[in-house]
Design a protein around this motif. Structure first.
Motif, mmCIF file in Angstrom:
data_model
loop_
_atom_site.group_PDB
_atom_site.id
_atom_site.type_symbol
_atom_site.label_atom_id
_atom_site.label_comp_id
_atom_site.label_asym_id
_atom_site.label_seq_id
_atom_site.Cartn_x
_atom_site.Cartn_y
_atom_site.Cartn_z
ATOM 1 N N SER A 286 -17.514 2.033 58.829
ATOM 2 C CA SER A 286 -18.235 3.306 58.834
ATOM 3 C C SER A 286 -19.009 3.428 57.523
ATOM 4 N N LEU A 287 -19.988 4.330 57.509
ATOM 5 C CA LEU A 287 -20.736 4.519 56.256
ATOM 6 C C LEU A 287 -19.839 5.140 55.188
ATOM 7 N N GLU A 288 -18.750 5.780 55.604
ATOM 8 C CA GLU A 288 -17.786 6.270 54.621
ATOM 9 C C GLU A 288 -17.168 5.093 53.847
ATOM 10 N N ASP A 289 -16.922 3.986 54.539
ATOM 11 C CA ASP A 289 -16.397 2.797 53.862
ATOM 12 C C ASP A 289 -17.437 2.221 52.910
ATOM 13 N N VAL A 290 -18.681 2.175 53.369
ATOM 14 C CA VAL A 290 -19.776 1.698 52.518
ATOM 15 C C VAL A 290 -19.829 2.552 51.250
ATOM 16 N N ALA A 291 -19.692 3.866 51.452
ATOM 17 C CA ALA A 291 -19.743 4.800 50.317
ATOM 18 C C ALA A 291 -18.549 4.607 49.389
ATOM 19 N N ASN A 292 -17.366 4.451 49.961
ATOM 20 C CA ASN A 292 -16.166 4.288 49.129
ATOM 21 C C ASN A 292 -16.223 3.007 48.299
#
Lengths: 379, 379
Positions: free
Chosen positions: A118-124
């Motif tokens: 997810s883009l949340e993983d990319v962000a993290n």
């Protein structure tokens, strides 16, 4: 390629939002300028789906970067003043861990065993680089372009107070159905290519090796069509025919200049981007939804983001991320308390305007960065 | 299917614009209403790329046609008043001679041995039906929708004085590069499908037989995406997810309602349209250019068309045939001496609006047809 690329080892295990975890994962990044002693002059850039961390040239890698005109000494993002970091997205294949990387559990490429991204993983992963890797408590500015703009919103939502300012470029708080339809069709072109074979093509790609070339070519051409605008092409290509030398003898082969342009784009992309990485990042773009942070309401989600300043840019000719979506971001961030500048660019180039219409995007970003510098400097 | 379909034998040989000739060729057509004794109440409809001649139901074939709401007793194109004819395009596979037909010279389907097809040929075949087949010296009105609108311009340019009035619906005097790019990519998806095999798939299509299903599916989905509008889909699909029953278990399978909508469209199209016919008609759409009749100038070409009245309709949300192109047609026909009504429809549905936004297109066409009827009637 020079050796400007550096790597940040992510915490291991690195938990993924939709389940599972990565072990021994990393992200690739490049930097320009110098982090000051106060560690308060850092600018982090999150990219679109396909670019690497090589946003600009440097002494270590003098080849032009994907935002060359924007980053450097005296340029809009002035590396004499700012410490600029660009990170390759987690899940990509330009040095960061992704589906094309070796799974330490098997010694083989992850392929489709890579956990849902997810883009949340990319962000993290980007946050881990900035916070844990580079020791930056708070970014002076977080910049996100296209898919990177969605990753940036995920970054700000998951890490409150992690940035003082934000530049949001040609992006959206969620994918609308037209964008989902385009990306779904791009994924389908790859999936329907027998050489994709459920992700079991040759890694790394090699000339003549098994690779879903037809699917990736169609996906890229469809991307390029939606990244630009009919208006720009009308002026640029009109109905110009290829000369006999460049025509294609295949039945129904290329006859028009615009067809050759698309083919040139596809040829540069095919075998230089991993198809499984493309599928993972494309799906992550469809999944991302700020409404998930606001009880189903985009505005409520955006309002939760804490910033002092924001600049929101969009192009009226962008059919993939329409201008109303940047307006929505500007309104939401404003409602959250930020001082927000929203600029609707008059660029004919569509979604890609931020990459090519530097004459408009450069001064807008430069002026915003200059006001940030003014605030930070001793008076 | 009932037996409303009739056939007109084209003159043999039937010369083709780009060389070669057809022998023993025919076009399929249907009619509604009655040709009056003066033979001056005929309305001929030229279709888009894929429709058959079955534009509306009739006693012989009660199944709904593709423009069912527009044609019939008391409807905008009133069959109590008008003798309405719809012809399947030459080169199509809905009864007219095309690449899927048997070549009398070999006893085998033409496939890629079918001569190069232009919209001028499509127009000439339709003219032969009206003039030579049905004995109509002059059409009361020639109607062309989408690709059929380009065929109609070809008809009027090649046969001066063949129609008193013209309704031009969501079409263009030439393809712009965005439309060429889309159609080129549709053709490429078919061409790259190994089962296309340079046109050597099973004819007729049969379940499980050799057929470029992946390519045709991608081509159709891309078509549907460009036939509608982002605005319509935003209201219609938003980010609605498929329920678990309709989800796709394949990796990267469908999750959003918009994906299922596209898939349903593709499934109805695949194996019901001949891929080679699709390629021939698609390329003909890219080739057509009114500028070729005006020393390289579109306006000069349009100005040569002789009409008394014309109605030109377009939708602001049409990305494939943008409104400025209908404006161009209106200006050109006006310069040629016709009394022209130009209406920019406020329809959210994009290019397909003429098929679905009957609430707007119906009254516009009905009012225009009523004025024609008033002129023709004894006073």
């Amino acid at each position: 390629m020079g050796d400007a690329r550096r790597y940040h080892a992510l915490p291991s295990p690195f938990p993924m939002k939709r389940g599972g975890a990565l072990h021994g994962a990393r992200v690739a990044y490049e930097t320009w300028g110098r982090l000051n002693d106060a560690r308060d002059n850092a600018v982090l850039i999150l990219t679109g789906l396909s670019p690497s961390a090589h946003a600009a040239s440097s002494a270590d890698d003098p080849s032009p970067g994907w935002w060359e005109a924007m980053i450097g000494p005296g340029k809009p993002i002035d590396t004499d003043r700012w410490y600029v970091v660009c990170v390759n997205s987690l899940g990509s294949d330009k040095g960061s861990t992704g589906p094309a990387s070796i799974d330490p559990a098997t010694g083989q490429p992850y392929r489709l065993r890579f956990p849902a991204l997810s883009l949340e993983d990319v962000a993290n992963a980007a946050w881990s680089l900035a916070h844990e890797g580079l020791g930056i408590g708070r970014l002076a500015c977080l910049i996100g372009c296209s898919m990177g703009g969605m990753s940036a919103l995920a970054y700000l939502l998951q890490h409150p107070g992690s940035a003082g300012a934000h530049i949001s470029v040609n992006t959206a708080p969620q994918a609308q159905p037209f964008a989902i339809a385009i990306r779904s069709l791009q994924r389908e072109a790859i999936r329907l290519d027998p050489q994709w074979d459920h992700g079991n093509y040759d890694i790394p790609a090699r000339p003549g090796g098994k690779y879903p070339e037809a699917g990736m070519s169609i996906a890229r051409k469809l991307g390029v069509i939606t990244y630009r605008s009919a208006m720009e092409w009308k002026g640029r290509f009109a109905r110009i025919r290829l000369d006999s030398e460049h025509r294609d003898d295949e039945p129904f082969g290329y006859e028009f200049e615009v067809e050759r342009y698309l083919q040139a784009h596809a040829q540069r992309f095919v075998r230089s981007f991993d198809p499984n990485c493309y599928l993972y990042l494309s799906r992550a773009s469809d999944w991302f939804d700020v409404a998930g942070y606001g009880d189903g309401d985009v505005h409520a989600g955006l309002r939760r983001i804490q910033l002092e300043r924001a600049l929101v840019l969009g192009a009226g000719t962008d059919i993939l991320f329409p201008l109303e979506q940047q307006e929505q971001i500007a309104q939401g961030l404003r409602a959250g308390g930020a001082e927000v500048d929203f600029i609707a660019m008059d660029s004919p180039q569509g979604h890609d305007a931020f990459l090519v219409d530097i004459a408009h995007y450069g001064p807008a970003i430069g002026a915003f960065m200059a006001t940030l510098a003014g605030r930070n400097e001793p008076r």
